[in-house]
Design an enzyme around this catalytic site. Structure first.
Site, PDB file in Angstrom:
ATOM      1  N   HIS A 343      78.084  78.973  60.564  1.00  0.00           N
ATOM      2  CA  HIS A 343      78.830  78.224  61.578  1.00  0.00           C
ATOM      3  C   HIS A 343      80.282  78.636  61.711  1.00  0.00           C
ATOM      4  CE1 HIS A 343      75.843  75.082  62.548  1.00  0.00           C
ATOM      5  NE2 HIS A 343      75.469  75.219  61.303  1.00  0.00           N
ATOM      6  N   LYS A 633      79.358  69.628  76.625  1.00  0.00           N
ATOM      7  CA  LYS A 633      79.317  68.219  77.056  1.00  0.00           C
ATOM      8  C   LYS A 633      80.173  68.011  78.302  1.00  0.00           C
ATOM      9  CE  LYS A 633      78.677  67.130  72.219  1.00  0.00           C
ATOM     10  NZ  LYS A 633      79.340  66.809  70.939  1.00  0.00           N
TER      11      LYS A 633
HETATM   12  C1  GL4 Z   1      81.605  74.710  63.455  1.00  0.00           C
HETATM   13  C2  GL4 Z   1      82.323  75.565  64.484  1.00  0.00           C
HETATM   14  O1  GL4 Z   1      83.695  75.548  64.230  1.00  0.00           O
HETATM   15  C3  GL4 Z   1      82.008  75.164  65.929  1.00  0.00           C
HETATM   16  O2  GL4 Z   1      82.519  76.151  66.802  1.00  0.00           O
HETATM   17  C4  GL4 Z   1      80.509  75.051  66.146  1.00  0.00           C
HETATM   18  O3  GL4 Z   1      80.225  74.598  67.438  1.00  0.00           O
HETATM   19  C5  GL4 Z   1      79.930  74.093  65.120  1.00  0.00           C
HETATM   20  C6  GL4 Z   1      78.428  73.961  65.232  1.00  0.00           C
HETATM   21  O4  GL4 Z   1      77.812  75.215  65.149  1.00  0.00           O
HETATM   22  O5  GL4 Z   1      80.213  74.559  63.793  1.00  0.00           O
HETATM   23  N1  GL4 Z   1      81.730  75.331  62.182  1.00  0.00           N
HETATM   24  C7  GL4 Z   1      82.325  74.507  61.331  1.00  0.00           C
HETATM   25  S1  GL4 Z   1      82.603  74.862  59.758  1.00  0.00           S
HETATM   26  N2  GL4 Z   1      82.653  73.360  61.876  1.00  0.00           N
HETATM   27  C8  GL4 Z   1      82.230  73.402  63.153  1.00  0.00           C
HETATM   28  O6  GL4 Z   1      82.329  72.481  63.930  1.00  0.00           O
END
Ligand code: GL4
Length: 792
Positions: A343, A633
């Site tokens: 992620h 969203k």
């Molecule tokens: C994250 C990314 O920063 C975000 O861009 C992504 O949408 C999300 C879900 O895949 O994962 N990675 C981390 S660590 N926190 C997030 O929200």
């Protein structure tokens, strides 16, 4: 339903209607809705069992669920009935809905994605279980004191959680520490400490109640509740010490989104929920299978980031030490069960545990990690190391132990292949796949935006919440003046609702005719909220100098929390609040520009802000935002995006059309290139008189006259380092904002552009994402079908 509610009020809560509080009524309503989930839930479980289907196990440290009453009522098709029942009972349904605390068991996008996936898995009828931690305290509550963030413990469990079933009988021992004894070729772990993991189950019902899965959250408790001997000696503290220690493990959610602290407690949390989940799924598997070697045919275990990456070594430990399989075979078997989602590429977020720490907490696992390393090096000499300079790299471990590794947007997946895991990708060229994130349309359009969903349903029927591609049917209406007027009226309704809320909660009057420009997400330098506030100041300067120049009135809305230890992020919050105070009280620009930053942004606030947005700020430094999901969203709810070519913005722009997206800024490649030239920030600032002026105003204390040096650090950093290239993208961002101003002046063209967004983002449904995982990673199918109907 009325009778059911009254029965719960009386027999589950012990209250009579004359003395019931809002809480009591909400609980009674929730319990009666929970009752309605139970039969479909049992039917689903039974169908999975009878068909002996493969199940998905989604392991996640975070599930950012938010409120559930309306979501569940809507999925069961009971909203009208519930509302009418409450009205008959003399209660305000909306008031009850608002009484529910947000279940904030997550930090941001990663945790919210897990919640959207649970909704989609249930809607699609894919047999699945979500596994996580039942934190006593979710993400902290944020308040502003003189513009500065202060954190307060969140206490959602101070009240009873209406939706869960406690399962004291489902408890597993989780061991820590101690040493490993080797005898006759066998390893025996003698742990030093043992706690119990107890299950709490929340049914997750899909759209129209056809299928339900389980979210099973683990709570930690001591193996022996209470040391009576110490108590009898009068040592009351010692009597409850072990209890306090054990419970600490599920006490609080770590509030850092993208940085790792390397704390022992965090490692214990990770092992705690991973080990409990594996014991649980193995018990289920072994209850109707004799051959452990068949596990990969019946269990797909997905690791939501590296947080549960210890699942690899733990599964191998069970296969080798309990089932007597060989190490090599166990590694292969485990790999066939495991998938890993990456992620983030931010180096500070890639988990690395000091080897000594991991060895102290999980001595047997460290041995197994060495065996995994040896096996990998044996098969692929020179492969990137898991054990490296005294650290255990959890990213490499997860990659090596998974049969598929996925990125969360097309760009992010390419970067995973070419940067963090470039060497592993060369060795395993088919392992990395893309699954672009998605969002559940049930919560993020149907639930949060009744004005727009009613209109959509009138035009294209009511099947779209479970088949979001049907929104395409709206495309042809982009030329229909009458429809566009109604589309605009729906937005206007949502903007009025928000204006009233802002005036009541923030004491700021905002005009629903102004452009609502919204940036809501965690506060982070890479997300560049500071670039947004600098642009706001520049705009204010121009407006103030020439207030009658035909400006598009704007309301700049911010929302988001900073990790408590992230100093710069907290400075950015302080700056936004300082600037808001000055600009909001300027009589010259009072009808042109307002800044609003309500504290304690959460899922519920997002549900109100997103439907009211005209412009969505997705302005991260290209290459840094893995995907983003807020971007989806907003577009779904008919906001236009101003954004960089980062994360899923790239794909959103492809879907909605370049002409319906305000693009600016350097590309990911250009960012890398620019960083090679030292002094890029200073050079960019020197070329931008507008930015220079803004930085000078901040540095001179224009927004903090009592403490003029307050932002010297922040401004100095932009001149000298500016790792996130605010300086380089600033002018292009400013100019693009002015293009948005121009477009907004023509309501007809703006709403046609907005409609192109709503009509073309059906692909970003998390149903599509989950189907992609099911097809490419899990190899599972929907169990919805004949058997279920029969047993129903
Ligand atoms: C994250 C990314 O920063 C975000 O861009 C992504 O949408 C999300 C879900 O895949 O994962 N990675 C981390 S660590 N926190 C997030 O929200």
């Amino acid at each position: 339903m009325k009778d059911e509610i009254l029965a719960h009020l009386r027999y589950s809560l012990g209250k009579d209607a004359g003395h019931a509080s809002v809480y009591d009524w909400r609980m009674a309503l929730s319990l009666s809705l929970r009752d309605r989930m139970v039969d479909p839930w049992f039917r689903s479980t039974q169908a999975s069992y009878e068909k002996r289907v493969k199940r998905v196990y989604y392991l996640s440290m975070e599930f950012l669920i938010g409120r559930l009453v309306e979501d569940i009522a809507a999925n069961l098709g009971l909203v009208d009935e519930a509302r009418a029942a409450m009205a008959d009972l003399g209660q305000d349904y909306d008031l009850l809905v608002k009484d529910e605390p947000d279940a904030a068991l997550g930090n941001g996008g990663l945790g919210r994605l897990a919640a959207c996936f649970m909704d989609s898995l249930a809607t699609l009828g894919i047999p699945a279980m979500g596994y996580g931690i039942r934190y006593e305290h979710g993400l902290f509550e944020q308040d502003f004191v003189e513009g500065k963030q202060v954190e307060k413990a969140e206490t959602w469990l101070a009240q009873r959680h209406a939706w869960e079933f406690e399962r004291p009988e489902v408890s597993y021992q989780i061991n820590f520490g101690g040493h490993v004894q080797h005898q006759d070729g066998k390893a025996k772990w003698h742990p030093h400490e043992t706690v119990l993991a107890t299950a709490y189950d929340t049914p997750v019902i899909g759209w129209q109640g056809k299928w339900a899965n389980t979210l099973r959250l683990w709570s930690a408790r001591p193996q022996t509740e209470f040391d009576l001997a110490s108590f009898n000696r009068g040592d009351y503290l010692a009597a409850s010490r072990s209890e306090a220690l054990a419970r600490t493990i599920s006490r609080v959610l770590y509030p850092d989104d993208t940085t790792e602290t390397g704390k022992e407690l965090r490692l214990k949390q990770e092992y705690f929920f991973t080990a409990a989940s594996l014991q649980d799924l193995l018990r289920r598997f072994l209850s109707d299978h004799d051959n452990i070697r068949d596990l990969p045919e019946f269990a797909a275990i997905q690791l939501n980031d590296t947080h549960p990456a210890i699942a690899g070594p733990e599964l191998i430990r069970i296969l080798v030490d309990r089932h007597g399989l060989g190490m090599v075979e166990s590694i292969e078997l485990a790999r066939r069960c495991l998938g890993y989602t990456n992620h983030t590429l931010l180096p500070e977020a890639l988990e690395r545990w000091p080897e000594w720490l991991l060895g102290r907490v999980l001595p047997r696992h460290l041995e197994i990690i060495r065996a995994i390393e040896d096996s990998q090096q044996g098969q692929h000499p020179g492969s990137p190391r898991i054990l490296d300079h005294g650290n255990v790299n959890m990213g490499e471990l997860a990659f090596i132990m998974a049969h598929k590794v996925n990125g969360v947007s097309a760009l992010h997946t390419d970067l995973v292949k070419s940067t963090v895991f470039a060497d592993l990708h060369r060795i395993h060229p088919t392992r990395i796949v893309n699954q672009t994130n998605g969002i559940t349309p049930r919560r993020w359009l149907h639930g949060c935006n009744p004005a727009l969903s009613t209109l959509i349903t009138r035009e294209i029927g009511d099947a779209w919440p479970a088949d979001l591609d049907q929104l395409r049917g709206l495309r042809s209406l982009a030329g229909d003046k009458g429809f566009l007027t109604e589309f605009r009226a729906a937005k206007r309704t949502n903007k009025e609702r928000l204006s009233n809320w802002v005036s009541e909660h923030c004491g700021v009057a905002i005009d629903p005719d102004a452009m609502f420009d919204i940036q809501i997400k965690r506060i982070h330098e890479y997300k560049r909220q500071h670039m947004n506030i600098l642009e706001t100041i520049a705009l204010w300067n121009d407006m103030h100098a020439n207030p009658t120049a035909g400006w598009t009135p704007r309301v700049k809305i911010f929302g988001g929390k900073a990790a408590p230890g992230y100093h710069v992020a907290k400075e950015i919050i302080h700056l936004i609040n300082d600037v808001a105070r000055v600009i909001n009280t300027d009589p010259v620009t009072r009808d042109l520009l307002k800044i609003v930053y309500p504290p304690n942004y959460n899922v519920t606030m997002a549900e109100m802000l997103i439907p009211a947005a005209d412009l969505s700020e997705q302005i991260s430094t290209a290459g840094k935002e893995a995907s983003g999901t807020g971007n989806m969203k907003f577009a779904l709810n008919g906001a236009l995006t101003i954004g960089t070519l980062d994360g899923a913005n790239v794909e959103i722009r492809e879907h909605v059309g370049a002409e319906n997206f305000f693009l600016f800024g350097l590309t990911a490649e250009e960012v890398v290139e620019r960083r090679k030239h030292p002094g890029y920030a200073r050079a960019a600032i020197e070329q931008s008189p507008r930015l220079q002026k803004v930085l000078a105003q901040i540095a001179e204390g224009r927004f903090a006259p009592q403490d003029p040096g307050r932002y010297h650090g922040l401004v100095g950093n932009l001149w000298d380092h500016d790792h996130f290239l605010v300086s380089c993208d600033f002018d292009s961002y400013f100019d693009t904002q002015r293009r948005a101003d121009e477009a907004f002046k023509n309501p007809a063209t703006w709403s046609a552009m907005a409609l192109h967004n709503t009509a073309n983002v059906g692909w970003f449904s998390s149903d599509r994402t989950v189907q992609g995982y099911a097809r490419d990673i899990w190899h599972v199918r929907s169990a919805l079908g004949a058997t279920l109907e029969q047993s129903a």
